[in-house]
Design a protein around this motif. Structure first.
Motif, PDB file in Angstrom:
ATOM      1  N   GLY A   1       9.185  -5.008  -4.735  1.00  0.00           N
ATOM      2  CA  GLY A   1       8.260  -5.901  -5.433  1.00  0.00           C
ATOM      3  C   GLY A   1       7.348  -6.625  -4.467  1.00  0.00           C
ATOM      4  N   GLU A   2       7.943  -7.108  -3.402  1.00  0.00           N
ATOM      5  CA  GLU A   2       7.142  -7.819  -2.399  1.00  0.00           C
ATOM      6  C   GLU A   2       6.116  -6.876  -1.771  1.00  0.00           C
ATOM      7  N   GLN A   3       6.601  -5.664  -1.480  1.00  0.00           N
ATOM      8  CA  GLN A   3       5.731  -4.679  -0.844  1.00  0.00           C
ATOM      9  C   GLN A   3       4.510  -4.337  -1.718  1.00  0.00           C
ATOM     10  N   ILE A   4       4.741  -4.049  -2.989  1.00  0.00           N
ATOM     11  CA  ILE A   4       3.606  -3.648  -3.822  1.00  0.00           C
ATOM     12  C   ILE A   4       2.716  -4.840  -4.168  1.00  0.00           C
ATOM     13  N   TYR A   5       3.327  -6.025  -4.261  1.00  0.00           N
ATOM     14  CA  TYR A   5       2.523  -7.236  -4.455  1.00  0.00           C
ATOM     15  C   TYR A   5       1.551  -7.388  -3.277  1.00  0.00           C
ATOM     16  N   ASN A   6       2.088  -7.189  -2.083  1.00  0.00           N
ATOM     17  CA  ASN A   6       1.236  -7.261  -0.890  1.00  0.00           C
ATOM     18  C   ASN A   6       0.156  -6.176  -0.895  1.00  0.00           C
ATOM     19  N   TYR A   7       0.553  -4.946  -1.238  1.00  0.00           N
ATOM     20  CA  TYR A   7      -0.428  -3.857  -1.298  1.00  0.00           C
ATOM     21  C   TYR A   7      -1.603  -4.251  -2.189  1.00  0.00           C
ATOM     22  N   ALA A   8      -1.268  -4.788  -3.381  1.00  0.00           N
ATOM     23  CA  ALA A   8      -2.313  -5.140  -4.348  1.00  0.00           C
ATOM     24  C   ALA A   8      -3.223  -6.220  -3.777  1.00  0.00           C
ATOM     25  N   ASN A   9      -2.694  -7.009  -2.837  1.00  0.00           N
ATOM     26  CA  ASN A   9      -3.493  -8.065  -2.225  1.00  0.00           C
ATOM     27  C   ASN A   9      -4.070  -7.662  -0.869  1.00  0.00           C
ATOM     28  N   GLY A  10      -4.055  -6.385  -0.592  1.00  0.00           N
ATOM     29  CA  GLY A  10      -4.670  -5.904   0.644  1.00  0.00           C
ATOM     30  C   GLY A  10      -3.870  -6.238   1.893  1.00  0.00           C
ATOM     31  N   ILE A  11      -2.558  -6.511   1.707  1.00  0.00           N
ATOM     32  CA  ILE A  11      -1.712  -6.832   2.858  1.00  0.00           C
ATOM     33  C   ILE A  11      -0.749  -5.677   3.092  1.00  0.00           C
ATOM     34  N   ASP A  12      -0.873  -5.033   4.229  1.00  0.00           N
ATOM     35  CA  ASP A  12      -0.037  -3.877   4.550  1.00  0.00           C
ATOM     36  C   ASP A  12      -0.221  -3.596   6.031  1.00  0.00           C
ATOM     37  N   ASN A  13       0.758  -4.006   6.816  1.00  0.00           N
ATOM     38  CA  ASN A  13       0.609  -3.885   8.273  1.00  0.00           C
ATOM     39  C   ASN A  13       1.165  -2.580   8.821  1.00  0.00           C
ATOM     40  N   GLU A  14       1.627  -1.710   7.935  1.00  0.00           N
ATOM     41  CA  GLU A  14       2.246  -0.490   8.445  1.00  0.00           C
ATOM     42  C   GLU A  14       1.237   0.330   9.251  1.00  0.00           C
ATOM     43  N   GLU A  15       1.678   0.751  10.431  1.00  0.00           N
ATOM     44  CA  GLU A  15       0.768   1.455  11.319  1.00  0.00           C
ATOM     45  C   GLU A  15       0.727   2.944  11.033  1.00  0.00           C
ATOM     46  N   VAL A  16      -0.388   3.543  11.409  1.00  0.00           N
ATOM     47  CA  VAL A  16      -0.493   4.995  11.370  1.00  0.00           C
ATOM     48  C   VAL A  16       0.168   5.518  12.631  1.00  0.00           C
ATOM     49  N   LYS A  17       1.127   6.409  12.439  1.00  0.00           N
ATOM     50  CA  LYS A  17       1.875   6.883  13.611  1.00  0.00           C
ATOM     51  C   LYS A  17       1.055   7.873  14.435  1.00  0.00           C
ATOM     52  N   PHE A  18       1.484   8.042  15.668  1.00  0.00           N
ATOM     53  CA  PHE A  18       0.826   9.013  16.535  1.00  0.00           C
ATOM     54  C   PHE A  18       1.274  10.426  16.173  1.00  0.00           C
TER      55      PHE A  18
END
Ligand SMILES: [Mg+2]
Length: 405
Positions: free
Chosen positions: A220-237
């Motif tokens: 829930g926290e994760q998708i709430y953040n997604y909807a608010n443009g918050i997502d720090n997950e990095e693109v891996k190499f």
């Protein structure tokens, strides 16, 4: 702010089949698991088939009801893997941060590439045109400042299109969309959200975070953040497939050990290191081996074929099995070693990719949670080295939060 692209090959399997047989472009066609069995599943379809309302995944039976003249084609996985690699080579010309997300999708972090190649939109355009020109395949691209929004963007316009969701416009572009378009909002989550009156991404973004967490937990926290443009997950190499065929680690004891419990413990420690290294290099192993040397340094080894894995649990279970079959109780041991070989890249299993595509997002979420726990432990290990005891960490984890339910 980061610049992230999500590139998605359109109707990938069907498009590859049409490269080989251009006549398929003019008829409704679909690639299906087993065309002869009516309960086979539609894996991909072309644009004409799409007009008949055929979707993936649905059964061949129901697709044929909608469109009796649908042409069914067997999948050719080697071809899809081949094109997937070629396309990812193009992505890698623009950045070394290319993370495959299934056989037909990749995330690209182009933040550092802007000075060389132009704006994120321009990069997306160049990539899209190069793929079209070289391989006659089209992609849709989402351009945004987080992975989850880039992923959403690539779904908004297709085929052969680019959608930019930037910080200033993303709200007006996505808030009216149904909430299930968001990454990791599967059927169950959608139902739960709908029940509490949340139907659109905007509803979710403007809701109370704690209420969402109460109903959906961490997700829930994760998708709430997604909807608010918050997502720090990095693109891996993107890691080159290494020539490396095996890894092994061993230790020599200061004095002989003839106690099987201690020996098993030491073997598990090494195994956790092996699992950690495999994951770090993004490899999976298909052979596990142990070597024991006695105080005369006479060595003996045993090995065993296993299903491709880099999971500690599976490796540990097999190491213990090998040891128990192999070790003569009471024998004096001076050196032990664990080896993993028959390696291949984590992402190379096309079958798994295909199943991932078919499985619903809820399952991806589950895998993701398991992966998160393992990743978190790897991070700790990176920081604290051998002080992290995987065996007991996993035991504790299993007791508190069963990973598989
Ligand atoms: Mg696709």
């Amino acid at each position: 702010m980061r610049s992230i692209l999500h590139c998605d090959l359109n109707n990938f399997f069907a498009s590859v089949e049409m490269l080989k047989r251009p006549e398929l472009r003019n008829v409704p066609m679909a690639v299906s698991g087993d065309p002869n069995k009516r309960h086979g599943i539609i894996l991909a379809k072309n644009q004409i088939a799409k007009k008949y309302g055929i979707y993936t995944p649905e059964t061949v039976y129901s697709a044929l009801k909608k469109c009796p003249k649908l042409v069914l084609v067997k999948p050719h996985y080697e071809e899809y893997v081949k094109y997937s690699k070629l396309v990812n080579e193009i992505y890698r010309k623009y950045t070394d941060r290319v993370e495959k997300f299934g056989i037909d999708e990749s995330f690209l972090d182009v933040t550092e590439s802007i000075n060389i190649f132009g704006s994120p939109y321009e990069i997306a355009y160049k990539i899209k045109e190069e793929i079209k020109q070289k391989y006659s395949l089209t992609i849709s691209v989402g351009v945004s400042f987080t992975k989850s929004l880039a992923k959403l963007g690539s779904d908004l316009k297709k085929p052969d299109a680019i959608t930019v969701l930037d910080y200033d416009n993303y709200k007006e572009k996505i808030y009216d969309l149904p909430v299930e378009m968001l990454l990791y909002v599967g059927k169950n989550t959608q139902t739960k959200l709908n029940k509490i009156g949340i139907k659109t991404i905007g509803d979710l973004a403007n809701s109370n975070k704690y209420r969402i967490v109460k109903h959906l937990g961490k997700l829930g926290e994760q998708i709430y953040n997604y909807a608010n443009g918050i997502d720090n997950e990095e693109v891996k190499f993107y890691y080159e497939k290494s020539e490396r065929k095996s890894i092994s680690k061993g230790i020599t004891f200061e004095s002989d050990i003839n106690d099987s419990v201690t020996l098993e413990k030491e073997l598990l420690k090494i195994t956790s290191n092996i699992a950690f290294s495999l994951r770090k290099m993004r490899f999976k192993a298909s052979v596990i081996s142990i070597t024991l040397k006695d105080n005369m340094f006479i060595s003996s080894s045993r090995q065993k074929k296993i299903d491709y894995t880099n999971s500690f649990d599976v490796l540990a279970k097999n190491v213990v099995e090998l040891f128990r079959e192999h070790y003569t109780l009471g024998a004096n041991i001076r050196y032990i070693c664990v080896g993993a070989s028959g390696l291949r890249g984590e992402d190379d299993n096309e079958q798994i990719d295909i199943f991932n595509m078919l499985e619903n997002k809820e399952n991806i979420k589950k895998d993701k949670r398991k992966k998160e726990v393992v990743d978190a432990m790897d991070k700790l290990k990176e920081k604290f080295g051998d002080k992290i005891d995987y065996a007991s960490a996993i035991e504790i984890k299993n007791k508190n939060t069963p990973l598989d339910n």
